[in-house]
Design a protein around this motif. Sequence first.
Motif, mmCIF file in Angstrom:
data_model
loop_
_atom_site.group_PDB
_atom_site.id
_atom_site.type_symbol
_atom_site.label_atom_id
_atom_site.label_comp_id
_atom_site.label_asym_id
_atom_site.label_seq_id
_atom_site.Cartn_x
_atom_site.Cartn_y
_atom_site.Cartn_z
ATOM 1 N N ARG A 1 106.530 0.438 49.378
ATOM 2 C CA ARG A 1 105.591 0.787 50.448
ATOM 3 C C ARG A 1 105.026 2.194 50.278
ATOM 4 N N ASN A 2 105.883 3.163 49.997
ATOM 5 C CA ASN A 2 105.400 4.536 49.845
ATOM 6 C C ASN A 2 104.355 4.646 48.745
ATOM 7 N N TYR A 3 104.572 3.925 47.647
ATOM 8 C CA TYR A 3 103.612 3.983 46.549
ATOM 9 C C TYR A 3 102.310 3.277 46.940
ATOM 10 N N ARG A 4 102.407 2.194 47.726
ATOM 11 C CA ARG A 4 101.186 1.508 48.184
ATOM 12 C C ARG A 4 100.326 2.440 49.026
ATOM 13 N N LEU A 5 100.974 3.194 49.908
ATOM 14 C CA LEU A 5 100.227 4.148 50.735
ATOM 15 C C LEU A 5 99.553 5.208 49.864
ATOM 16 N N TYR A 6 100.310 5.707 48.900
ATOM 17 C CA TYR A 6 99.769 6.715 47.986
ATOM 18 C C TYR A 6 98.590 6.145 47.191
ATOM 19 N N ALA A 7 98.787 4.941 46.640
ATOM 20 C CA ALA A 7 97.761 4.346 45.778
ATOM 21 C C ALA A 7 96.484 4.040 46.552
ATOM 22 N N SER A 8 96.626 3.541 47.780
ATOM 23 C CA SER A 8 95.427 3.206 48.559
ATOM 24 C C SER A 8 94.587 4.448 48.858
ATOM 25 N N GLY A 9 95.262 5.557 49.146
ATOM 26 C CA GLY A 9 94.518 6.792 49.371
ATOM 27 C C GLY A 9 93.911 7.347 48.105
ATOM 28 N N GLN A 10 94.653 7.238 46.995
ATOM 29 C CA GLN A 10 94.164 7.763 45.727
ATOM 30 C C GLN A 10 92.920 7.038 45.240
ATOM 31 N N VAL A 11 92.850 5.732 45.426
ATOM 32 C CA VAL A 11 91.675 4.974 44.970
ATOM 33 C C VAL A 11 90.407 5.538 45.586
ATOM 34 N N ILE A 12 90.461 5.812 46.887
ATOM 35 C CA ILE A 12 89.279 6.340 47.576
ATOM 36 C C ILE A 12 89.004 7.781 47.162
ATOM 37 N N SER A 13 90.045 8.605 47.133
ATOM 38 C CA SER A 13 89.867 10.022 46.824
ATOM 39 C C SER A 13 89.386 10.238 45.394
ATOM 40 N N LEU A 14 89.956 9.496 44.458
ATOM 41 C CA LEU A 14 89.565 9.657 43.055
ATOM 42 C C LEU A 14 88.107 9.264 42.827
ATOM 43 N N MET A 15 87.627 8.288 43.588
ATOM 44 C CA MET A 15 86.213 7.941 43.488
ATOM 45 C C MET A 15 85.357 9.162 43.824
#
Length: 415
Positions: free
Chosen positions: A8-22
């Motif tokens: 779960r913690n990684y899912r939260l991190y990954a979902s935010g990173q996808v948007i931010s990295l864009m």
Amino acid sequence: MFRSLAVRNYRLYASGQVISLMGVWMQRIAQDWLVLELSNGSPVALGIAASLQFLPALGLSLWAGLLADRMDKRKLLLGLETALGLCALVLGLLDVTGVVVLWQVYVLCFLLGVFAALETPVRQSFVVEMVGRSQLTNAVALNSMMFNLARMVGPAIAGFTIVSVGTGWVFLANAISFVAVVLGVYLMDPAKLHRADPVPREKGQLLSGLRYVWHRPDLLTVMVLVFFIATFGMNFYMTLAIMARNVFRGDADAYGLLSTLIAVGTLAGATWAARRKKPRLAVFIGAAVVFGVLEIVAGLMPTMLSMGLALIPVGIAMMTFNTTANATIQLAVEPAMRGRVMGLYMLVFLGGNPVGGPLMGWLGEHVHGRAPIVIGGVVSVLVAVVAWVILLRRGDVRLPRRLWFRPRREVEELV
């Protein structure tokens, strides 16, 4: 292939990173183009901007790694990601109001570099705390997939947006995107993190990290190879802008297209890396050699379309090299040393840009627009071959199988 997303913690991190990295990739394209516009197309000015942005890594990456070993990485990330978003906000406001000048961009490049130099080692060493050692290789590869998915889509959006409404709105969009990653980190469950015991404050901890790597020839060889290839071979933020504008006489959307095509390759390389369970030095060295050769070929292509297509396999080789290096370093170190070693890794990965950026910009302005990318490929091949010979003599890698049947004397002559 997506095993780490079960955490779960990684899912939260990954979902935010996808948007931010864009948003980050959109800003990179807009920032490079803004510098070229404000400097009348000067590659040297672009090199200076790159140098200022990466210069703080020389002085701060090691200290950031030490902070990561001593402090709560999650809390550090919350503060540092917020600071990065504020830098984008200020640059966007200066640009859309029409008051931006080149020195202001330089100052914000430097500030962005300060916060990025602190954030990157913390973020890199935080991955294993989210997923544990068993999922580390997969998580590193998924991080690369997200990074390069954003790298594929972000530049294309940025190129279209710059042509339509200008660079300023791109910076503002990036500032908003940082809300996603800050929120993702904030919502994590700290109790489910795989934390190592914090390192107590003692004298000489920074030097002990350097000594640790110095007495590990395997880590030292990887670090040296990463330094040379990242400094001279991976200057695509600059070399593609020079090729698009000064060689092929294109616009911002041409730069965005070239950046997107290399990102197609890096995404494919990251996807392949996610399927591997364990990094191998032979793959690391082979990817470095192939990357250099393909980069030379891409730099010599006669048209923008042919170069763009040639950049796809370049991206595959580059991402195979990067993900293998990152996973090799993280899995080879003791938990108490991980932050400091990753700080050193990011130092060698980014710290050469203050030298490589202006040098490559000078070559692009005074020799030829193709010179930076071609020379970068040549340097990459040479250092990779030297590293391969060193590792081969130490027994860390083996000769290709097709040589196994040859007599020992003949094999030794080939080495």
